[in-house]
Design a protein around this motif. Structure first.
Motif, short mmCIF file in Angstrom:
data_model
loop_
_atom_site.label_atom_id
_atom_site.label_comp_id
_atom_site.label_asym_id
_atom_site.label_seq_id
_atom_site.Cartn_x
_atom_site.Cartn_y
_atom_site.Cartn_z
N VAL A 187 -106.68 19.82 -16.36
CA VAL A 187 -107.16 20.81 -15.39
C VAL A 187 -108.25 20.18 -14.56
O VAL A 187 -109.20 19.58 -15.10
CB VAL A 187 -107.70 22.07 -16.10
CG1 VAL A 187 -108.23 23.08 -15.07
CG2 VAL A 187 -106.62 22.72 -16.95
N GLY A 188 -108.13 20.27 -13.24
CA GLY A 188 -109.14 19.70 -12.36
C GLY A 188 -109.00 20.22 -10.95
O GLY A 188 -108.00 20.87 -10.60
N ARG A 189 -109.98 19.91 -10.13
CA ARG A 189 -110.00 20.39 -8.76
C ARG A 189 -109.39 19.40 -7.77
O ARG A 189 -109.07 19.77 -6.65
CB ARG A 189 -111.44 20.70 -8.34
CG ARG A 189 -112.09 21.82 -9.14
CD ARG A 189 -113.55 21.97 -8.75
NE ARG A 189 -114.19 23.08 -9.45
CZ ARG A 189 -115.48 23.36 -9.38
NH1 ARG A 189 -116.28 22.59 -8.65
NH2 ARG A 189 -115.98 24.38 -10.05
N THR A 190 -109.27 18.16 -8.20
CA THR A 190 -108.81 17.11 -7.28
C THR A 190 -107.41 16.67 -7.65
O THR A 190 -107.21 16.02 -8.69
CB THR A 190 -109.77 15.91 -7.33
OG1 THR A 190 -111.12 16.35 -7.13
CG2 THR A 190 -109.41 14.89 -6.26
N PRO A 191 -106.43 16.98 -6.81
CA PRO A 191 -105.05 16.60 -7.12
C PRO A 191 -104.88 15.10 -7.37
O PRO A 191 -104.10 14.70 -8.24
CB PRO A 191 -104.27 17.06 -5.89
CG PRO A 191 -105.09 18.17 -5.32
CD PRO A 191 -106.51 17.78 -5.58
N ALA A 192 -105.59 14.28 -6.61
CA ALA A 192 -105.44 12.83 -6.77
C ALA A 192 -105.88 12.38 -8.15
O ALA A 192 -105.26 11.49 -8.75
CB ALA A 192 -106.24 12.10 -5.69
N THR A 193 -106.95 12.97 -8.67
CA THR A 193 -107.43 12.61 -10.01
C THR A 193 -106.42 13.02 -11.06
O THR A 193 -106.13 12.26 -12.00
CB THR A 193 -108.79 13.27 -10.29
OG1 THR A 193 -109.74 12.83 -9.32
CG2 THR A 193 -109.29 12.90 -11.68
N LEU A 194 -105.87 14.21 -10.93
CA LEU A 194 -104.85 14.67 -11.88
C LEU A 194 -103.62 13.78 -11.81
O LEU A 194 -103.02 13.45 -12.85
CB LEU A 194 -104.49 16.12 -11.58
CG LEU A 194 -105.57 17.16 -11.87
CD1 LEU A 194 -105.14 18.52 -11.34
CD2 LEU A 194 -105.86 17.24 -13.36
N GLU A 195 -103.24 13.40 -10.62
CA GLU A 195 -102.06 12.55 -10.46
C GLU A 195 -102.30 11.18 -11.10
O GLU A 195 -101.40 10.62 -11.75
CB GLU A 195 -101.72 12.39 -8.98
CG GLU A 195 -100.43 11.62 -8.73
CD GLU A 195 -99.22 12.23 -9.40
OE1 GLU A 195 -98.36 11.46 -9.89
OE2 GLU A 195 -99.13 13.48 -9.47
N THR A 196 -103.50 10.65 -10.95
CA THR A 196 -103.81 9.37 -11.58
C THR A 196 -103.79 9.49 -13.09
O THR A 196 -103.26 8.62 -13.80
CB THR A 196 -105.19 8.85 -11.12
OG1 THR A 196 -105.18 8.70 -9.70
CG2 THR A 196 -105.53 7.53 -11.77
N ALA A 197 -104.35 10.58 -13.61
CA ALA A 197 -104.34 10.81 -15.06
C ALA A 197 -102.92 10.88 -15.59
O ALA A 197 -102.61 10.37 -16.68
CB ALA A 197 -105.11 12.09 -15.40
N LYS A 198 -102.04 11.51 -14.82
CA LYS A 198 -100.63 11.58 -15.23
C LYS A 198 -99.98 10.21 -15.16
O LYS A 198 -99.22 9.81 -16.04
CB LYS A 198 -99.90 12.59 -14.35
CG LYS A 198 -98.46 12.82 -14.75
CD LYS A 198 -97.81 13.90 -13.90
CE LYS A 198 -96.37 14.14 -14.31
NZ LYS A 198 -95.72 15.18 -13.47
N ARG A 199 -100.29 9.46 -14.11
CA ARG A 199 -99.68 8.14 -13.92
C ARG A 199 -100.05 7.19 -15.04
O ARG A 199 -99.21 6.38 -15.48
CB ARG A 199 -100.10 7.56 -12.57
CG ARG A 199 -99.59 6.15 -12.31
CD ARG A 199 -99.90 5.68 -10.90
NE ARG A 199 -101.30 5.81 -10.56
CZ ARG A 199 -102.24 4.97 -10.96
NH1 ARG A 199 -101.93 3.93 -11.73
NH2 ARG A 199 -103.50 5.14 -10.58
N VAL A 200 -101.31 7.26 -15.53
CA VAL A 200 -101.72 6.34 -16.59
C VAL A 200 -101.28 6.82 -17.97
O VAL A 200 -101.52 6.15 -18.97
CB VAL A 200 -103.25 6.09 -16.57
CG1 VAL A 200 -103.69 5.52 -15.24
CG2 VAL A 200 -104.03 7.37 -16.91
N GLY A 201 -100.63 8.00 -18.02
CA GLY A 201 -100.11 8.49 -19.29
C GLY A 201 -101.06 9.33 -20.09
O GLY A 201 -100.82 9.59 -21.27
N ALA A 202 -102.16 9.80 -19.47
CA ALA A 202 -103.16 10.58 -20.20
C ALA A 202 -102.77 12.05 -20.33
O ALA A 202 -103.19 12.72 -21.27
CB ALA A 202 -104.52 10.46 -19.51
N ILE A 203 -102.00 12.58 -19.38
CA ILE A 203 -101.59 13.98 -19.40
C ILE A 203 -100.10 14.07 -19.05
O ILE A 203 -99.54 13.17 -18.43
CB ILE A 203 -102.41 14.85 -18.43
CG1 ILE A 203 -102.22 14.36 -16.98
CG2 ILE A 203 -103.89 14.85 -18.82
CD1 ILE A 203 -102.91 15.24 -15.94
N ASP A 204 -99.51 15.17 -19.50
CA ASP A 204 -98.11 15.43 -19.15
C ASP A 204 -97.99 16.16 -17.83
O ASP A 204 -97.00 16.01 -17.12
CB ASP A 204 -97.45 16.25 -20.25
CG ASP A 204 -97.39 15.51 -21.57
OD1 ASP A 204 -96.88 14.36 -21.59
OD2 ASP A 204 -97.88 16.05 -22.58
#
Length: 287
Positions: free
Chosen positions: A36-53
């Protein structure tokens, strides 16, 4: 109890939050990890590195789940109250809340102020981090072998403590249980003070001349000065009294050291250096 958890919601997917998600996946967690976050780019990076689904800006959507879940709040300590207010309408048994904040008295107070069921909140502080920031710096082994302090209130629900403890243990952390007051006093000396010393050392060296000759010693002792400045400012403000007391002790020790240097008392300096080496060596050996 953590074995029964089928979803982990991470609010704030920076370095620490993303490391939680990445670490859980590497530890074999088979449930869903939602960021959960306010910045789509940060969430997308977290997903890309495998930290979140998956990632979302909607906290309510993230915690809407029929099974057991743990919400890990990884935002600056000054904004945790806002997250707790958002969680309050969705609280129920089986929805457990913890955090990764560097202070605990202020966070625990915000939890009891804003959460409708604070008995399911277990304040925590994993003693691990980096001068780097953002999900791209996430490390699935960040918490392995590191202390993690839990500060449950006296009326904390047993199942909440068990679930939260189990999650941090799954990440490889070594659990320490203490009061929020005990925590804040201890981390003022071993966590917050070292950062402030690194800041002052960087400034002092810069004041005295160019840094062209600086090498590994300067790099290692000033590493913490590169840490996120807004986050560090937030931490100091939240733990001002214990940090002030630690600074008073440091100032007294510094004045004593200055006297030894100016008076050329080499025997006393040797004793001081020897004692410091013994203190650090004992800590490194687990003493």
């Amino acid at each position: 109890m953590f074995d029964a958890v089928s979803r982990v919601v991470i609010v704030g997917t920076g370095l620490v939050g993303a490391s939680v998600g990445l670490g859980l996946k590497r530890a074999g967690f088979t449930g869903r990890v939602v960021g959960v976050g306010r910045t789509p780019a940060t969430l997308e990076t977290a997903k890309r590195v495998g930290a979140i689904d998956e990632g979302t800006a909607d906290l309510a959507e993230a915690v809407t789940h029929d099974g057991k879940l743990v919400v890990v709040v990884c935002v600056p300590v000054g904004t945790m109250g806002e997250v707790f207010r958002g969680l309050a309408p969705h609280q129920r048994r089986g929805l457990y809340v913890t955090d990764a904040g560097s202070t605990k008295l202020s966070v625990a107070a915000d939890g009891r102020r804003y959460l409708t069921q604070p008995q399911f909140f277990v304040p925590a502080h994993p003693m691990a981090g980096s001068e780097r920031s953002g999900p791209e710096a996430a490390d699935g082994g960040l918490f392995r072998g590191r202390p993690c302090v839990l500060c449950p209130h006296d009326d904390a629900a047993d199942d909440a403590v068990s679930a939260v403890r189990g999650m941090w243990e799954a990440l490889g952390a070594t659990i320490h249980v203490m009061t929020a007051d005990q925590h804040d006093k201890q981390v003022a000396a071993v966590s917050h003070l070292p950062h402030l010393v690194a800041v002052l050392l960087a400034h002092t060296a810069d004041d005295l001349g160019p840094l062209g000759l600086a090498s590994t010693g300067f790099r290692d002792t000033t590493r913490l000065a590169s840490s996120n400045p807004p986050m560090r400012t937030d931490i100091v403000a939240a733990n001002a009294k214990p940090i002030g007391e630690a600074l008073d002790r440091l100032a007294a020790n510094l004045n004593e050291l200055r006297g030894l240097v100016r008076k050329g008392r080499t025997d006393d300096l040797l004793d001081l250096f020897t004692d410091a080496a013994a203190i650090r060596d004992a800590w490194l050996d687990g003493g």
